[in-house]
Design a protein around this motif. Sequence first.
Motif, PDB file in Angstrom:
ATOM      1  N   TRP A  34       0.821  -1.206   0.000  1.00  0.00           N
ATOM      2  CA  TRP A  34       0.000   0.000   0.000  1.00  0.00           C
ATOM      3  C   TRP A  34       0.850   1.249   0.000  1.00  0.00           C
ATOM      4  O   TRP A  34       0.376   2.340  -0.191  1.00  0.00           O
ATOM      5  N   ARG A  73      -5.359 -13.807 -10.504  1.00  0.00           N
ATOM      6  CA  ARG A  73      -4.218 -14.449  -9.865  1.00  0.00           C
ATOM      7  C   ARG A  73      -3.952 -15.873 -10.340  1.00  0.00           C
ATOM      8  O   ARG A  73      -3.572 -16.735  -9.564  1.00  0.00           O
ATOM      9  N   ARG A 195     -22.945  -0.997  -7.349  1.00  0.00           N
ATOM     10  CA  ARG A 195     -21.709  -1.022  -6.571  1.00  0.00           C
ATOM     11  C   ARG A 195     -21.159   0.395  -6.433  1.00  0.00           C
ATOM     12  O   ARG A 195     -20.719   0.808  -5.367  1.00  0.00           O
ATOM     13  N   ALA A 196     -21.234   1.133  -7.543  1.00  0.00           N
ATOM     14  CA  ALA A 196     -20.704   2.495  -7.513  1.00  0.00           C
ATOM     15  C   ALA A 196     -21.509   3.364  -6.551  1.00  0.00           C
ATOM     16  O   ALA A 196     -20.995   4.329  -6.011  1.00  0.00           O
ATOM     17  N   GLY A 198     -22.521   2.381  -3.762  1.00  0.00           N
ATOM     18  CA  GLY A 198     -22.256   1.977  -2.384  1.00  0.00           C
ATOM     19  C   GLY A 198     -23.038   0.783  -1.886  1.00  0.00           C
ATOM     20  O   GLY A 198     -23.162   0.588  -0.688  1.00  0.00           O
ATOM     21  N   VAL A 199     -23.577  -0.033  -2.779  1.00  0.00           N
ATOM     22  CA  VAL A 199     -24.316  -1.216  -2.328  1.00  0.00           C
ATOM     23  C   VAL A 199     -23.425  -2.444  -2.457  1.00  0.00           C
ATOM     24  O   VAL A 199     -22.691  -2.590  -3.428  1.00  0.00           O
ATOM     25  N   TYR A 200     -23.517  -3.299  -1.471  1.00  0.00           N
ATOM     26  CA  TYR A 200     -22.760  -4.555  -1.513  1.00  0.00           C
ATOM     27  C   TYR A 200     -23.526  -5.526  -2.396  1.00  0.00           C
ATOM     28  O   TYR A 200     -24.647  -5.906  -2.076  1.00  0.00           O
TER      29      TYR A 200
ATOM     30  N   PHE B  70     -18.536  -7.998   8.731  1.00  0.00           N
ATOM     31  CA  PHE B  70     -18.850  -7.394   7.437  1.00  0.00           C
ATOM     32  C   PHE B  70     -20.251  -7.751   6.969  1.00  0.00           C
ATOM     33  O   PHE B  70     -21.043  -6.880   6.617  1.00  0.00           O
ATOM     34  N   HIS B  71     -20.566  -9.029   7.010  1.00  0.00           N
ATOM     35  CA  HIS B  71     -21.870  -9.430   6.492  1.00  0.00           C
ATOM     36  C   HIS B  71     -22.991  -8.957   7.406  1.00  0.00           C
ATOM     37  O   HIS B  71     -24.070  -8.588   6.926  1.00  0.00           O
ATOM     38  N   GLN B  74     -23.760  -5.566   6.402  1.00  0.00           N
ATOM     39  CA  GLN B  74     -24.545  -5.516   5.169  1.00  0.00           C
ATOM     40  C   GLN B  74     -26.011  -5.822   5.475  1.00  0.00           C
ATOM     41  O   GLN B  74     -26.911  -5.246   4.852  1.00  0.00           O
ATOM     42  N   TRP B 150      -7.189  -2.163   5.787  1.00  0.00           N
ATOM     43  CA  TRP B 150      -5.895  -1.644   5.354  1.00  0.00           C
ATOM     44  C   TRP B 150      -5.622  -0.256   5.890  1.00  0.00           C
ATOM     45  O   TRP B 150      -4.485   0.087   6.189  1.00  0.00           O
ATOM     46  N   ALA B 265     -15.388   2.522  -2.876  1.00  0.00           N
ATOM     47  CA  ALA B 265     -15.623   1.144  -3.319  1.00  0.00           C
ATOM     48  C   ALA B 265     -15.035   0.110  -2.354  1.00  0.00           C
ATOM     49  O   ALA B 265     -15.665  -0.914  -2.087  1.00  0.00           O
ATOM     50  N   ASN B 268     -16.914  -1.584   0.381  1.00  0.00           N
ATOM     51  CA  ASN B 268     -17.922  -2.570   0.020  1.00  0.00           C
ATOM     52  C   ASN B 268     -17.349  -3.953  -0.190  1.00  0.00           C
ATOM     53  O   ASN B 268     -18.038  -4.824  -0.695  1.00  0.00           O
ATOM     54  N   PRO B 270     -15.326  -7.180   1.610  1.00  0.00           N
ATOM     55  CA  PRO B 270     -14.922  -7.695   2.914  1.00  0.00           C
ATOM     56  C   PRO B 270     -13.402  -7.706   3.073  1.00  0.00           C
ATOM     57  O   PRO B 270     -12.678  -7.864   2.082  1.00  0.00           O
ATOM     58  N   LYS B 275      -4.985  -9.727   0.253  1.00  0.00           N
ATOM     59  CA  LYS B 275      -5.104  -8.904  -0.948  1.00  0.00           C
ATOM     60  C   LYS B 275      -4.938  -7.453  -0.542  1.00  0.00           C
ATOM     61  O   LYS B 275      -5.787  -6.885   0.129  1.00  0.00           O
TER      62      LYS B 275
END
Lengths: 282, 354
Positions: A34, A73, A195-196, A198-200, B70-71, B74, B150, B265, B268, B270, B275
């Motif tokens: 990061w 990956r 998603r954009a 903010g919804v999972y 996390f869930h 949600q 992170w 983003a 949203n 988990p 990663k």
Amino acid sequence: MRYILLLAAIHILSSPALADFREVFEREFLLKPWAGAEVEESVCVECHTSEIMKPEYRHVAEEWKLSWHYQNRVSCHDCHGGDPEDAAMSMSPQRGFLGTPGYTAVPEFCGKCHVGILRNYLESGHGKALKAGKRGPNCVTCHGSHGISKASIEIINDRLCSRCHSYERAKSMKQALFLVEKKIENIEKDLEDLRASGVYTEDERKALFRTHAEFRALFHTIDVSLVKNRTDEFTKKLDVIQERIEETSSELAFRRNFSAFIMLLFAGMAVVVFLLSKTYMD
Amino acid sequence: MTLWQRIIRWLDERIGLTELVDTHLKGYRVPSEAGVFYTLGMVAVVAYAIQAVTGFVLLIYYIPHADYAFHGLQEIMRKAPFGWLFRMMHVVGSNMMVAVLFLHLFSVFFTGSYKKPRELTWLTGGLMLLFALLFCLSGYLLPWSQLSYWATTIVTAMPTAFPYLGEYVTRLLRGTEHVSGVTLNRFFALHVAILPPFLVSLMGLHVFLIRRTGISPSPFRRSEGQAGGYPLYPHFLLKGLFMVMVYLAVMFFIISFMPTLFLPAEANVPADPYKTPAHIKPGWYFLAPYQMLKLIPNKFLGIFIELLLLGVFLLWPFLDTKEERNIMRRPLLLGVFLLTLTLWILLTLWGKYS
């Protein structure tokens, strides 16, 4: 107080002398991805992009880095086997190195992971023709090997599919796939929008993935009537997902309106309070 | 005698209500030039109360476990009745509260209100700001998203720049070598049980000190204005109420029209320790110290400078003992103030866009 400051200043200036404490910090803080660097690479990629590689193989790693596999990956050793950590032994058969698959061995090579597709493919006219005498296309003929991108019906085109037979067969297949593919595409777009905002959306995404994986595996049978027969079934599955997305969207719209309404309430109250306080001031 | 009057009378006999109201609300005078900037403290109290109340609601549904956090969240966002509203209020509110605290800090500094005899008021205020930031730090991890995970890794790594103790502090915060479920539980305990009593006590002390010394008159006033100022109730409280309404209106504006402002983003996805996402940054209020630490090549020096600045900030009234309260007549102090402010903003932007 000023003396304390002075002491602190002296401490600061002398502190670099103790600098070996930095090590942990740099490992944890600066050298972590990061802080800018990328994920560590395997020795395969390292060596295959270096100067010693023959020029005709150099493009391989570059192509792979643009591929959908790279993003998911799937690395060199996942396909070719071998040891991605030990440079000296990396390409030794003892470490499971498989080498380059021959033309007819490719389906099994890819089918390690894409099991359902392999099954359909082997039963199809293409698979049988391949095994019978190298006449059929293998996975690489249609998808490529290293620069594999996300699949779509654009793969079915005049240039590729009329190499061995008339395009007519390919065309009727493309038409049979079209409706469902269009729907998948739309749902993907809607999910991205959600998603954009903010919804999972992972649940819907998984359901969609399962459906399109199954549907696209179906293509590999290259049996047009089978695809046509099952179109309804897939349309229904996709409709269920679509419905959930629409519910979520209208819920989002409700939320926006609801909180905008509350916002107006408070703004109105602010005005009232302001006017009220003016009357007190006078 | 109406029922209302009777109730008042009954209370009056027992707790001296009228006297309380007379001395503490109507009788308490506020300088007549005290404008909206003087109400920021009041807004901050309300902001904290909103965090507490929305926090209680979230607490009903939240599960402090790495596998469920996390869930569970949600579910709060999608299924719990109006869970989304409370969650959004809590998220937006936490950021706005910090913003209000910063503004409060600036206005107090600018009007020289920290000077004798108000040093302790400043000190408790500064400590409360730190506690608010600790709230933010611990709360950030609780959703257990990639962003939480992170960003927390970054912020909790910062103390390791400090010799001897640094690693210990990081270890104490995380509980394990890396941010993990243990960290989640620690931060949860901090967030809901350990920090609140400290903050509330400090708040009580802060308010007590203010009431003792009174609100300081502005150093900038030109005319004398209304002699003795105006009463707290209703004049000043109405001003405060006005600002609270503005605060809430802004909060709901953000919730309605910019819901992803504080939830990008990565919020949203988990948490996944294996990663590392590409562009994770700590919350905006930590960006300046973070960027500063990144810029100073010797981390050791970096963290010392930061701690020193923190010390100077907290003890500022004891360092700046000049009588003059009007900052306009102290160009050097004004210059330093503006420079610090610009540097802070620049570092924040740099941290955001680098």
